[in-house]
Design a protein around this motif. Structure first.
Motif, PDB file in Angstrom:
ATOM      1  N   ASN B 103       0.999  -1.283   0.016  1.00 40.94           N
ATOM      2  CA  ASN B 103       0.062  -0.132  -0.054  1.00 40.94           C
ATOM      3  C   ASN B 103       0.992   1.174   0.140  1.00 40.94           C
ATOM      4  OD1 ASN B 103      -1.822   2.026   0.431  1.00 40.94           O
ATOM      5  ND2 ASN B 103      -2.253   1.430   2.436  1.00 40.94           N
ATOM      6  N   PRO B 104       0.746   1.875  -1.091  1.00 40.65           N
ATOM      7  CA  PRO B 104       1.699   3.220  -1.079  1.00 40.65           C
ATOM      8  C   PRO B 104       1.398   4.423   0.133  1.00 40.65           C
ATOM      9  CG  PRO B 104       0.134   3.549  -2.957  1.00 40.65           C
ATOM     10  CD  PRO B 104      -0.103   2.072  -2.390  1.00 40.65           C
ATOM     11  N   ARG B 105       0.152   4.081   0.565  1.00 42.46           N
ATOM     12  CA  ARG B 105      -0.171   4.991   1.669  1.00 42.46           C
ATOM     13  C   ARG B 105       0.220   4.658   2.949  1.00 42.46           C
ATOM     14  NH1 ARG B 105      -4.234   4.867  -2.020  1.00 42.46           N
ATOM     15  NH2 ARG B 105      -4.699   6.789  -3.027  1.00 42.46           N
ATOM     16  N   CYS B 106       1.037   3.215   3.057  1.00 45.59           N
ATOM     17  CA  CYS B 106       1.374   2.669   4.472  1.00 45.59           C
ATOM     18  C   CYS B 106       2.570   3.389   4.942  1.00 45.59           C
ATOM     19  CB  CYS B 106       1.628   1.296   4.441  1.00 45.59           C
ATOM     20  SG  CYS B 106       1.902   0.390   6.039  1.00 45.59           S
ATOM     21  N   VAL B 107       2.670   3.627   6.132  1.00 48.77           N
ATOM     22  CA  VAL B 107       3.933   4.150   6.875  1.00 48.77           C
ATOM     23  C   VAL B 107       5.163   3.561   6.943  1.00 48.77           C
ATOM     24  CG1 VAL B 107       3.515   3.223   9.159  1.00 48.77           C
ATOM     25  CG2 VAL B 107       4.558   5.190   8.884  1.00 48.77           C
ATOM     26  N   THR B 108       5.053   2.162   6.409  1.00 54.11           N
ATOM     27  CA  THR B 108       6.103   1.353   6.253  1.00 54.11           C
ATOM     28  C   THR B 108       6.950   1.794   4.996  1.00 54.11           C
ATOM     29  OG1 THR B 108       4.779  -0.214   5.114  1.00 54.11           O
ATOM     30  CG2 THR B 108       5.436  -0.878   7.463  1.00 54.11           C
ATOM     31  N   THR B 109       6.222   2.487   3.979  1.00 54.70           N
ATOM     32  CA  THR B 109       6.852   3.143   2.847  1.00 54.70           C
ATOM     33  C   THR B 109       7.843   4.122   2.999  1.00 54.70           C
ATOM     34  OG1 THR B 109       5.003   4.569   2.261  1.00 54.70           O
ATOM     35  CG2 THR B 109       4.843   2.342   1.290  1.00 54.70           C
ATOM     36  N   VAL B 110       7.672   4.685   4.003  1.00 51.74           N
ATOM     37  CA  VAL B 110       8.738   5.664   4.243  1.00 51.74           C
ATOM     38  C   VAL B 110       9.492   5.759   5.580  1.00 51.74           C
ATOM     39  CG1 VAL B 110       7.023   7.571   3.370  1.00 51.74           C
ATOM     40  CG2 VAL B 110       6.712   7.190   5.611  1.00 51.74           C
ATOM     41  N   GLU B 111       9.103   4.968   6.489  1.00 53.53           N
ATOM     42  CA  GLU B 111       9.855   4.807   7.710  1.00 53.53           C
ATOM     43  C   GLU B 111      10.803   3.865   7.664  1.00 53.53           C
ATOM     44  OE1 GLU B 111       9.183   6.952  10.060  1.00 53.53           O
ATOM     45  OE2 GLU B 111       9.844   6.012  12.096  1.00 53.53           O
ATOM     46  N   ARG B 112      12.305   4.427   7.899  1.00 52.46           N
ATOM     47  CA  ARG B 112      13.430   3.716   7.788  1.00 52.46           C
ATOM     48  C   ARG B 112      13.281   2.373   8.686  1.00 52.46           C
ATOM     49  NH1 ARG B 112      15.322   8.570   7.959  1.00 52.46           N
ATOM     50  NH2 ARG B 112      15.836   8.497  10.166  1.00 52.46           N
ATOM     51  N   VAL B 114      11.768  -0.312   9.529  1.00 44.24           N
ATOM     52  CA  VAL B 114      10.496  -0.465  10.154  1.00 44.24           C
ATOM     53  C   VAL B 114      10.263  -2.172   9.923  1.00 44.24           C
ATOM     54  CG1 VAL B 114       8.984   0.305   8.453  1.00 44.24           C
ATOM     55  CG2 VAL B 114       8.369  -0.014  10.779  1.00 44.24           C
ATOM     56  N   ASP B 115       9.881  -2.897  10.728  1.00 46.79           N
ATOM     57  CA  ASP B 115       9.694  -4.239  10.629  1.00 46.79           C
ATOM     58  C   ASP B 115       8.166  -4.269   9.984  1.00 46.79           C
ATOM     59  OD1 ASP B 115      11.592  -5.474  11.679  1.00 46.79           O
ATOM     60  OD2 ASP B 115      10.687  -5.470  13.890  1.00 46.79           O
ATOM     61  N   HIS B 116       7.968  -5.175   8.812  1.00 46.09           N
ATOM     62  CA  HIS B 116       6.783  -5.272   7.935  1.00 46.09           C
ATOM     63  C   HIS B 116       6.132  -6.506   8.822  1.00 46.09           C
ATOM     64  CE1 HIS B 116       7.225  -2.779   4.328  1.00 46.09           C
ATOM     65  NE2 HIS B 116       8.413  -2.759   4.942  1.00 46.09           N
ATOM     66  N   ILE B 117       5.323  -6.383   9.418  1.00 45.21           N
ATOM     67  CA  ILE B 117       4.467  -7.207  10.305  1.00 45.21           C
ATOM     68  C   ILE B 117       2.961  -7.501   9.807  1.00 45.21           C
ATOM     69  CG2 ILE B 117       3.625  -7.871  12.560  1.00 45.21           C
ATOM     70  CD1 ILE B 117       5.860  -5.880  13.648  1.00 45.21           C
ATOM     71  N   ILE B 131      -0.324  -4.731   9.914  1.00 47.54           N
ATOM     72  CA  ILE B 131      -0.812  -4.207  11.075  1.00 47.54           C
ATOM     73  C   ILE B 131      -0.904  -2.939  11.174  1.00 47.54           C
ATOM     74  CG2 ILE B 131       0.234  -6.207  12.753  1.00 47.54           C
ATOM     75  CD1 ILE B 131       2.221  -3.960  13.675  1.00 47.54           C
ATOM     76  N   TYR B 132      -0.096  -2.198  10.293  1.00 47.19           N
ATOM     77  CA  TYR B 132      -0.277  -0.535  10.345  1.00 47.19           C
ATOM     78  C   TYR B 132      -1.327  -0.046   9.704  1.00 47.19           C
ATOM     79  CZ  TYR B 132       4.561  -1.461  12.037  1.00 47.19           C
ATOM     80  OH  TYR B 132       5.656  -2.022  12.581  1.00 47.19           O
ATOM     81  N   CYS B 133      -1.680  -0.513   8.212  1.00 41.95           N
ATOM     82  CA  CYS B 133      -2.586   0.022   7.410  1.00 41.95           C
ATOM     83  C   CYS B 133      -3.785  -0.860   7.213  1.00 41.95           C
ATOM     84  CB  CYS B 133      -1.973   0.630   6.188  1.00 41.95           C
ATOM     85  SG  CYS B 133      -1.407  -0.795   4.947  1.00 41.95           S
ATOM     86  N   GLU B 134      -3.444  -2.139   7.712  1.00 36.81           N
ATOM     87  CA  GLU B 134      -4.769  -3.211   7.685  1.00 36.81           C
ATOM     88  C   GLU B 134      -4.909  -3.674   6.053  1.00 36.81           C
ATOM     89  OE1 GLU B 134      -7.992  -3.090  10.632  1.00 36.81           O
ATOM     90  OE2 GLU B 134      -7.558  -1.090  10.616  1.00 36.81           O
ATOM     91  N   SER B 135      -4.020  -3.474   4.958  1.00 46.08           N
ATOM     92  CA  SER B 135      -4.045  -3.957   3.609  1.00 46.08           C
ATOM     93  C   SER B 135      -3.781  -5.137   3.909  1.00 46.08           C
ATOM     94  CB  SER B 135      -3.024  -3.008   2.838  1.00 46.08           C
ATOM     95  OG  SER B 135      -3.375  -1.924   2.732  1.00 46.08           O
ATOM     96  N   GLU B 136      -4.577  -5.905   2.650  1.00 44.95           N
ATOM     97  CA  GLU B 136      -4.297  -7.546   2.657  1.00 44.95           C
ATOM     98  C   GLU B 136      -2.772  -7.842   2.003  1.00 44.95           C
ATOM     99  OE1 GLU B 136      -7.830  -9.133   0.884  1.00 44.95           O
ATOM    100  OE2 GLU B 136      -6.746 -11.245   0.690  1.00 44.95           O
TER     101      GLU B 136
END
Lengths: 305, 138
Positions: B103-112, B114-117, B131-136
Motif C-alpha cells: 500500500n503506497p499510503r502505508c507508513v512502512t513505505t517511508v519509515e526507515r 521498520v519491521d513489516h508485520i 498491522i499498520y494500514c490493514e491492507s491485505e
C-alpha cells in the motif's frame, strides 16, 4: 500505558464511560478546570487540520493543562528527514501525552510502539480516526438517546473516509444497527471493513447509489467529503467529487427525526441551506468533539475529577 | 524417476504442486552446500499432485514462514535413515519481514528499518493484513 490508535482499542464499557464523563463535563465544566494542571499535551500534526487540532488544544486548556506542538510537517524536523519513531521519542521527553495526525496510514501505531507517553491517533491518512468516532458516538447518543436499534447511512467517500471506517467498526458493537453505504463504485468501503467487520459480524447492510431511497430509511445520515488529498490522480477526484450532494430538496426524503452528521470540513456535499434545518447536527458535533477529547485525555492520563 | 532417500536431513512433503521453487527461494536453500532435491508434480492420493523438497543435511527451518507459505506442508526430520519427527504446520498468527506492504499510503513505505508485520485476520480464508494500514497481503 494505554494508547488510542483504533476505536477497537476501547471496550463498549470504556466508550460508555467516556460518553458519561463528556456529558458530565458539559454539565459541570468548572469541576474539570484544573484536573490536568501541570500536564502537557503535544499536538504533532504532520497534516493540516482545523477542528481536530484546535479541539485537542482547547480540551487540554479547559482541563487546566498546557499545549505544545506543530501544525505541519514543514514546521518539524520531519522536513529534515527525521523518522516518526525518533520524533515521538523526542517529544515524549517534553510532554505527558501526544495527539498525532499523519498522512501515512499506521504512523500512530508505529509511534506507539516506541513512545514513552500515551499516543492518540488524531487521523492517519485514509485509515482511521478514532477520536472523531468518539465525537460521533457522543453526538448520536445526545441526539438519539441510544446507540443501538438504528439505521445508519454513510454517504460519499467510503474508501478513503477514515471517519467512516472507524464509525462502522464502533457501531458494529451495538445491537441491531443496520448500515446503508452510499457511494460511487470507485469509493466503496475497503475490504478490511467489508470482510473483517460487516461480513465477519454478520451485520445487516447494503450498498446503493440511490441517496433518496436511503434517506427515507436512515435514523442517522453521515455525510463525508470526497478528499482531494487522497487521490494520486486529479482527474479521478474531479470526476467523483460531486457524486452526492445533500440539499433542501433531498432533505424532503429524510425522516422528521433523522440526524445529519458530517465530520467536516465540507466542500459542497451539504448545501449551506441545510444548516438551518434542525436535523443538521454537524456543528453540534464540532462542540462535542472537545468534550469527548477532554474525557479521553483524562482517561489516558489516569486523572479523575 | 528415482531420487535417493536421505540419511540425515529434512523432507518437506505435501507441498502444493508448483510451489516448491517459491519455498526454495524463501528458505534460501540456494545458499546451502549440501544436496537439495526438488521433485515436482509427484502423484499424491491426498492432493492429486504435490511437490517435495529433500535437504540432505540437518537444518533449522523457519516453520512460521513455511506455515505462511503453505500450511499443508509436512516437515519430516530424518536421522540415521529413520524418521524421527513429523511436523504438521499451521498458519502462523503473525509473520515478520516475510512479505512487504504494497500500500503506497502505508507508513512502512517511508519509515526507515521498520519491521513489516502481517497478522492473520481470517483463518478460514487465510487472509493476512498489515498491522499498520490493514491492507491485505498480496
Amino acid at each position: 500505558m494505554r494508547h488510542l490508535i483504533d476505536i477497537k482499542d476501547l471496550s463498549v464499557e470504556e466508550i460508555k464511560g467516556l460518553i458519561d464523563t463528556a456529558n458530565d463535563i458539559i454539565e459541570n465544566r468548572a469541576a474539570y478546570s484544573e484536573v490536568c494542571k501541570g500536564k502537557k499535551l503535544a499536538t504533532l500534526f504532520f497534516e493540516p487540520s482545523t477542528r481536530t487540532r484546535l479541539s485537542f488544544e482547547a480540551a487540554m486548556w479547559e482541563l487546566g493543562g498546557s499545549v505544545l506542538g506543530f501544525s505541519s510537517a514543514d514546521a518539524s524536523s520531519t522536513s529534515k528527514g527525521e523518522s516518526v519513531t525518533d520524533t515521538v521519542r523526542t517529544v515524549g521527553c517534553y510532554a505527558d501525552i501526544i495527539a498525532m495526525r499523519h498522512p501515512k496510514e499506521g504512523a500512530p501505531l508505529l509511534a506507539s510502539l516506541s513512545s514513552t507517553v500515551p499516543i492518540i491517533n488524531a487521523g492517519d491518512g485514509g485509515h482511521s480516526h478514532p477520536t472523531q468516532t468518539l465525537t460521533d458516538l457522543l453526538t448520536i447518543m445526545r441526539e438519539k438517546g441510544r446507540l443501538d436499534n438504528m439505521t445508519v447511512a454513510l454517504c460519499g467517500d467510503l474508501k478513503f473516509g477514515r471517519t467512516v471506517h472507524s464509525l462502522i467498526s464502533a457501531m458494529s458493537f451495538y445491537d441491531n444497527v443496520k448500515f446503508i453505504l452510499i457511494s460511487p463504485e470507485e469509493l466503496k468501503v475497503p475490504n478490511y471493513i467489508r470482510q473483517d467487520v460487516l461480513e465477519k459480524k454478520n451485520l445487516e447492510w447494503y450498498e446503493t447509489d440511490n441517496m433518496e431511497n436511503a434517506l427515507g430509511e436512515a435514523d442517522v445520515l453521515y455525510m463525508t467529503r470526497v478528499q482531494r488529498e487522497r487521490f494520486f490522480n486529479e482527474a479521478d477526484y474531479l470526476r467523483l467529487k460531486d457524486s452526492f450532494i445533500l440539499d433542501t430538496e433531498k432533505m424532503k426524503y429524510a425522516k422528521p427525526d433523522t440526524t445529519i452528521l458530517h465530520p467536516l470540513p465540507r466542500v459542497n456535499e451539504i448545501s449551506v441551506k441545510v444548516d438551518e434545518d434542525p436535523r443538521a447536527c454537524y456543528f453540534k458535533q464540532v462542540e462535542n468533539g472537545k468534550f469527548i477529547r477532554m474525557a479521553l485525555i483524562m482517561m489516558l492520563l489516569g486523572v479523575t475529577k | 524417476m528415482n531420487v535417493d532417500g536421505i540419511t540425515t536431513g529434512v523432507v518437506l512433503d505435501h507441498i502444493q504442486a508448483g510451489k516448491s521453487m517459491e519455498i526454495y527461494n524463501y528458505l534460501h536453500l540456494d545458499e546451502l552446500d549440501c544436496c537439495v532435491a526438488i521433485i515436482k508434480n509427484v502423484k499424491s492420493t491426498k492432493l492429486g499432485r504435490k511437490d517435495i523438497i529433500k535437504i540432505d543435511a540437518e537444518m533449522d527451518l523457519d516453520l512460521e514462514v513455511l506455515g505462511y507459505l503453505d500450511p499443508n506442508i509436512t516437515v519430516n526430520l530424518v536421522k540415521d535413515g529413520k524418521l524421527i519427527e513429523k511436523k504438521h504446520l499451521k498458519l502462523p498468527r503473525e509473520v515478520k519481514n516475510v512479505i512487504k506492504c504494497k500500500n503506497p499510503r502505508c507508513v512502512t513505505t517511508v519509515e526507515r528499518e521498520v519491521d513489516h508485520i502481517f497478522r492473520l485476520t481470517s483463518e478460514e480464508k487465510g487472509i493476512y493484513r498489515c498491522i499498520y494500514c490493514e491492507s491485505e497481503a498480496k
